[in-house]
Design a protein around this motif. Structure first.
Motif, short mmCIF file in Angstrom:
data_model
loop_
_atom_site.label_atom_id
_atom_site.label_comp_id
_atom_site.label_asym_id
_atom_site.label_seq_id
_atom_site.Cartn_x
_atom_site.Cartn_y
_atom_site.Cartn_z
N SER A 255 0.84 -1.20 0.00
CA SER A 255 0.00 0.00 0.00
C SER A 255 0.86 1.24 0.00
O SER A 255 2.02 1.21 0.43
N ASP A 256 0.30 2.31 -0.50
CA ASP A 256 0.93 3.61 -0.49
C ASP A 256 -0.18 4.64 -0.46
O ASP A 256 -0.94 4.77 -1.43
N GLY A 257 -0.31 5.32 0.67
CA GLY A 257 -1.39 6.30 0.79
C GLY A 257 -2.74 5.65 0.65
O GLY A 257 -3.09 4.75 1.41
N ASP A 258 -3.47 6.07 -0.37
CA ASP A 258 -4.84 5.58 -0.55
C ASP A 258 -4.98 4.54 -1.66
O ASP A 258 -6.08 4.32 -2.17
N ILE A 259 -3.87 3.90 -2.04
CA ILE A 259 -3.96 2.78 -2.98
C ILE A 259 -3.30 1.57 -2.35
O ILE A 259 -2.39 1.70 -1.52
N ALA A 260 -3.78 0.40 -2.72
CA ALA A 260 -3.20 -0.84 -2.20
C ALA A 260 -3.44 -1.95 -3.20
O ALA A 260 -4.29 -1.83 -4.10
N MET A 261 -2.70 -3.04 -3.02
CA MET A 261 -2.93 -4.22 -3.84
C MET A 261 -2.70 -5.45 -2.99
O MET A 261 -1.91 -5.45 -2.06
N VAL A 262 -3.49 -6.47 -3.30
CA VAL A 262 -3.36 -7.78 -2.66
C VAL A 262 -3.14 -8.78 -3.78
O VAL A 262 -3.90 -8.81 -4.75
N TRP A 263 -2.10 -9.60 -3.62
CA TRP A 263 -1.73 -10.62 -4.62
C TRP A 263 -1.66 -11.93 -3.87
O TRP A 263 -0.95 -12.03 -2.87
N ALA A 264 -2.41 -12.94 -4.30
CA ALA A 264 -2.42 -14.20 -3.56
C ALA A 264 -2.79 -15.37 -4.47
O ALA A 264 -3.70 -15.26 -5.30
N PRO A 265 -2.12 -16.50 -4.29
CA PRO A 265 -2.56 -17.72 -4.97
C PRO A 265 -3.93 -18.13 -4.41
O PRO A 265 -4.24 -17.84 -3.24
N TYR A 266 -4.72 -18.78 -5.23
CA TYR A 266 -6.04 -19.23 -4.76
C TYR A 266 -6.41 -20.57 -5.36
O TYR A 266 -5.86 -20.99 -6.37
N THR A 267 -7.36 -21.21 -4.70
CA THR A 267 -8.05 -22.37 -5.27
C THR A 267 -9.54 -22.07 -5.24
O THR A 267 -10.02 -21.34 -4.36
N PHE A 268 -10.26 -22.60 -6.20
CA PHE A 268 -11.70 -22.36 -6.30
C PHE A 268 -12.41 -23.70 -6.37
O PHE A 268 -12.09 -24.54 -7.21
N ARG A 269 -13.37 -23.87 -5.47
CA ARG A 269 -14.14 -25.11 -5.41
C ARG A 269 -15.61 -24.84 -5.73
O ARG A 269 -16.14 -23.81 -5.35
N ILE A 270 -16.21 -25.81 -6.41
CA ILE A 270 -17.65 -25.79 -6.63
C ILE A 270 -18.18 -27.07 -6.02
O ILE A 270 -17.73 -28.17 -6.35
N ASN A 271 -19.10 -26.90 -5.09
CA ASN A 271 -19.69 -28.03 -4.36
C ASN A 271 -18.63 -28.92 -3.72
O ASN A 271 -18.74 -30.15 -3.73
N GLY A 272 -17.58 -28.29 -3.22
CA GLY A 272 -16.53 -29.00 -2.51
C GLY A 272 -15.45 -29.61 -3.37
O GLY A 272 -14.45 -30.10 -2.86
N THR A 273 -15.62 -29.58 -4.69
CA THR A 273 -14.65 -30.17 -5.61
C THR A 273 -13.78 -29.08 -6.21
O THR A 273 -14.30 -28.07 -6.70
N LEU A 274 -12.47 -29.30 -6.18
CA LEU A 274 -11.54 -28.35 -6.76
C LEU A 274 -11.87 -28.16 -8.24
O LEU A 274 -11.93 -29.12 -9.00
N HIS A 275 -12.12 -26.92 -8.65
CA HIS A 275 -12.52 -26.61 -10.01
C HIS A 275 -11.38 -25.96 -10.80
O HIS A 275 -11.13 -26.32 -11.95
N HIS A 276 -10.70 -24.99 -10.19
CA HIS A 276 -9.58 -24.34 -10.84
C HIS A 276 -8.75 -23.59 -9.80
O HIS A 276 -9.13 -23.52 -8.63
N CYS A 277 -7.63 -23.04 -10.24
CA CYS A 277 -6.76 -22.29 -9.35
C CYS A 277 -6.07 -21.19 -10.15
O CYS A 277 -6.24 -21.10 -11.36
N GLY A 278 -5.28 -20.41 -9.44
CA GLY A 278 -4.54 -19.34 -10.10
C GLY A 278 -4.02 -18.35 -9.08
O GLY A 278 -3.77 -18.70 -7.92
N VAL A 279 -3.90 -17.12 -9.51
CA VAL A 279 -3.47 -16.03 -8.64
C VAL A 279 -4.49 -14.91 -8.75
O VAL A 279 -4.89 -14.54 -9.85
N ASP A 280 -4.90 -14.39 -7.60
CA ASP A 280 -5.78 -13.22 -7.53
C ASP A 280 -4.95 -11.97 -7.39
O ASP A 280 -3.94 -11.96 -6.67
N HIS A 281 -5.40 -10.90 -8.00
CA HIS A 281 -4.82 -9.57 -7.80
C HIS A 281 -5.97 -8.60 -7.58
O HIS A 281 -6.79 -8.40 -8.46
N PHE A 282 -6.03 -8.06 -6.37
CA PHE A 282 -7.05 -7.07 -6.04
C PHE A 282 -6.39 -5.70 -5.99
O PHE A 282 -5.37 -5.52 -5.33
N ASP A 283 -6.99 -4.74 -6.65
CA ASP A 283 -6.54 -3.36 -6.70
C ASP A 283 -7.53 -2.56 -5.85
O ASP A 283 -8.73 -2.57 -6.14
#
Length: 161
Positions: A108-136
């Motif tokens: 973060s710097d002042g009033d801007i920030a970013m979050v970068w994180a690996p993720y997994t995504f499940r549908i009905n408990g089953t692993l569906h896909h994965c990747g990296v999230d980037h939130f601005d």
């Protein structure tokens, strides 16, 4: 050697540019870091609760999401969605969604920030896909909001988080 000849020789030479080192996860210990993570955590909780209103409550209306998918056949696609379209995807229904991020890197710097994180995504408990999230994110009036999000998406090489 003439300046023209020297310039021509340089054109054929490239200096490899080293990649930046991976961002390091920052412990969620200080108030600012926790405040930056709060809308991200609420966004993911809204996905899990199939609650579009909760999702829209933590985003800037003028933002949106872009995702880069690596398909099983090797093709790649880039898709852009408004926040309303993203939220509608997680409306109540038969499917149960869960996205887990791990080791978020937060800057973060002042009033801007970013979050970068690996993720997994499940549908009905089953692993569906994965990747990296980037939130601005941006902070307005003391409140952090997600301005934009982007993520990679693949179905191979996913850890079972």
């Amino acid at each position: 050697m003439s300046l023209f000849l020297a310039a021509a020789l340089l054109v054929d030479q490239t200096t490899p540019i080293p990649k930046l080192p991976p961002a390091n996860p920052i412990p969620l210990a200080d108030a600012d870091t926790g405040a930056v993570m709060a809308p991200v955590t609420a966004f993911l909780a809204g996905v899990a609760a199939s609650d579009p209103k909760a999702i829209l409550a933590v985003v800037r209306a003028d933002g949106g999401a872009t995702y880069a998918a690596e398909n099983p056949d090797g093709t790649r696609t880039i898709t852009r969605r408004s926040w309303a379209e993203v939220a509608a995807r997680f409306a109540p229904g038969a499917d149960r969604f869960e996205e887990r991020i791990s080791d978020p890197a937060i800057e973060s710097d002042g009033d801007i920030a970013m979050v970068w994180a690996p993720y997994t995504f499940r549908i009905n408990g089953t692993l569906h896909h994965c990747g990296v999230d980037h939130f601005d994110l941006v902070r307005e009036g003391g409140t952090w909001k997600i301005a934009n999000a982007s993520w990679s998406s693949r179905t191979t090489g996913c850890d079972a988080q």
